[in-house]
Scaffold this motif. Structure first.
Motif, short mmCIF file in Angstrom:
data_model
loop_
_atom_site.label_atom_id
_atom_site.label_comp_id
_atom_site.label_asym_id
_atom_site.label_seq_id
_atom_site.Cartn_x
_atom_site.Cartn_y
_atom_site.Cartn_z
N TRP A 14 0.67 -1.28 -0.12
CA TRP A 14 0.02 -0.11 -0.07
C TRP A 14 0.81 1.21 0.14
O TRP A 14 0.41 2.28 -0.45
N TRP A 17 0.89 3.13 -3.12
CA TRP A 17 -0.57 3.44 -3.70
C TRP A 17 -0.85 4.97 -3.76
O TRP A 17 -0.08 5.53 -3.10
N VAL A 22 -4.22 6.52 -0.02
CA VAL A 22 -3.81 6.47 1.39
C VAL A 22 -4.54 7.11 2.42
O VAL A 22 -4.46 6.93 3.39
N LEU A 296 -2.21 -1.00 6.48
CA LEU A 296 -2.78 0.22 6.10
C LEU A 296 -3.74 0.65 7.05
O LEU A 296 -3.97 1.81 7.54
#
Length: 346
Positions: A14, A17, A22, A296
């Motif tokens: 992530w 990303w 985020v 995350l």
């Protein structure tokens, strides 16, 4: 095949990303904060001492001008018109040798940052853009960290809420593999291969001897291959004293991140052996969330917590009568920001 592996690595981690994803939780909280503060751009009130609160189109040289010379790298503002020879004379007068750092005076997340190792490389960079650039001493300290702080506008108590310690691209030879092959073995490094190839001093076909280490340019930006690590072990009274001293020169700054290059953890804990690279305001990130060990979910909790800090500080300052930026003005500046960044990202 390699492109597929890199694409899968980005998708499954992530930290690569898009920013909007985020920061997704903030989009749901933002309307509440905007209503409670009676301002769509409440966050521009968080740092009255910085242009636009440190949100966008913040001139970095403005921050440097507030700090003592011994705290910062030697810096020259290039406005797009200064001749190359004038820059060369400035380097000579300040006893600076290559490499030197080049970074946009307005920018975010390391976009447009580069290192010039010669006069030719310097000329190549400045010939490609008309945007304002900072031509800067390259600080040789081995370590870099970002210290996120909050400061109570009333009591002026300072808290360190996040520390990110930055690791740089480094490979170790095995006596058989080329430099390029060693880089490709690490997906984080493989993503940066095209950028790394711009370094004319490295022969990527060369085979490193077994045990030999090769470190690449130490640019502490996630987008340039640096790994961000949770640096909570740097949390000392000495570091807090450093933050307090820096902020004593920058009036009206209550929320943000101070980026430092420093000699060693021990020296830093004693309040010495460091240079201020940047002070970031309202759009600062608690960079330790990008530590590969963070999920995350953990990152979202930190982001939401810091967003609440930003709201509370902004609201406190607005309540004193300070007026945050109007929405229309903010939209104009956002457009100007993207126009400026395009000039050095091509």
């Amino acid at each position: 095949m390699l492109k597929l592996k890199i694409a899968y690595h980005k998708l499954s981690n992530w930290e690569y990303w898009p920013v909007w994803l985020v920061y997704l939780p903030c989009f749901f909280i933002y309307p509440i904060y905007a209503i409670r503060s009676r301002s769509a751009l409440f966050f521009t009130a968080a740092n009255p001492g910085i242009t636009n609160g440190g949100a966008f189109m913040v001139p970095k040289n403005e921050i440097y001008s507030l700090l003592p010379e011994q705290m910062i790298p030697k810096t020259l503002l290039w406005d797009g018109t200064l001749p190359l020879e004038s820059i060369t004379h400035w380097l000579t007068d300040n006893k600076l040798a290559y490499p030197i750092l080049l970074k946009p005076n307005h920018g975010l997340r390391g976009l447009g940052l580069s290192i010039a190792s010669s006069k030719c490389e310097l000329e190549e960079v400045i010939s490609k853009t008309k945007a304002e650039y900072l031509i800067q001493e390259f600080v040789e300290y081995e370590n870099e960290a970002g210290i996120f702080f909050t400061k109570d506008p009333k009591q002026e108590n300072i808290e360190i809420t996040s520390i990110v310690k930055k690791g740089f691209i480094e490979i170790t030879g095995d006596g058989n593999s080329s430099i390029e092959e060693l880089l490709l073995e690490n997906k984080r490094y493989a993503i940066q291969l095209e950028t790394l190839r711009a370094n004319s001093k490295v022969n990527f076909d060369a085979i490193l001897e077994e045990g030999h280490n090769l470190a690449f340019e130490k640019i502490g930006n996630h987008s340039r291959g640096a790994v961000f690590l949770d640096g909570h072990t740097l949390q000392t009274q000495g570091l807090k004293d450093i933050v307090a001293e820096i902020l004593s020169y920058v009036d009206g700054v209550y929320y943000g991140r101070i980026d430092l290059k420093y000699d060693s953890d021990k020296e830093l804990s004693m309040g010495r052996g460091y240079k201020v690279i940047e002070i970031n305001g309202a759009f600062s990130e608690p960079g330790h969330i990008y530590d590969p060990s963070y999920t995350l979910w953990n990152a979202w909790k930190v982001i939401v917590k810091h967003f609440s800090y930003l709201f509370r500080i902004s609201r406190s300052i607005i309540d004193t009568g300070f007026k945050p930026m109007h929405l229309f003005e903010g939209l104009q500046l956002i457009g100007q920001h993207f126009k400026t960044t395009r000039s050095y990202s091509q």
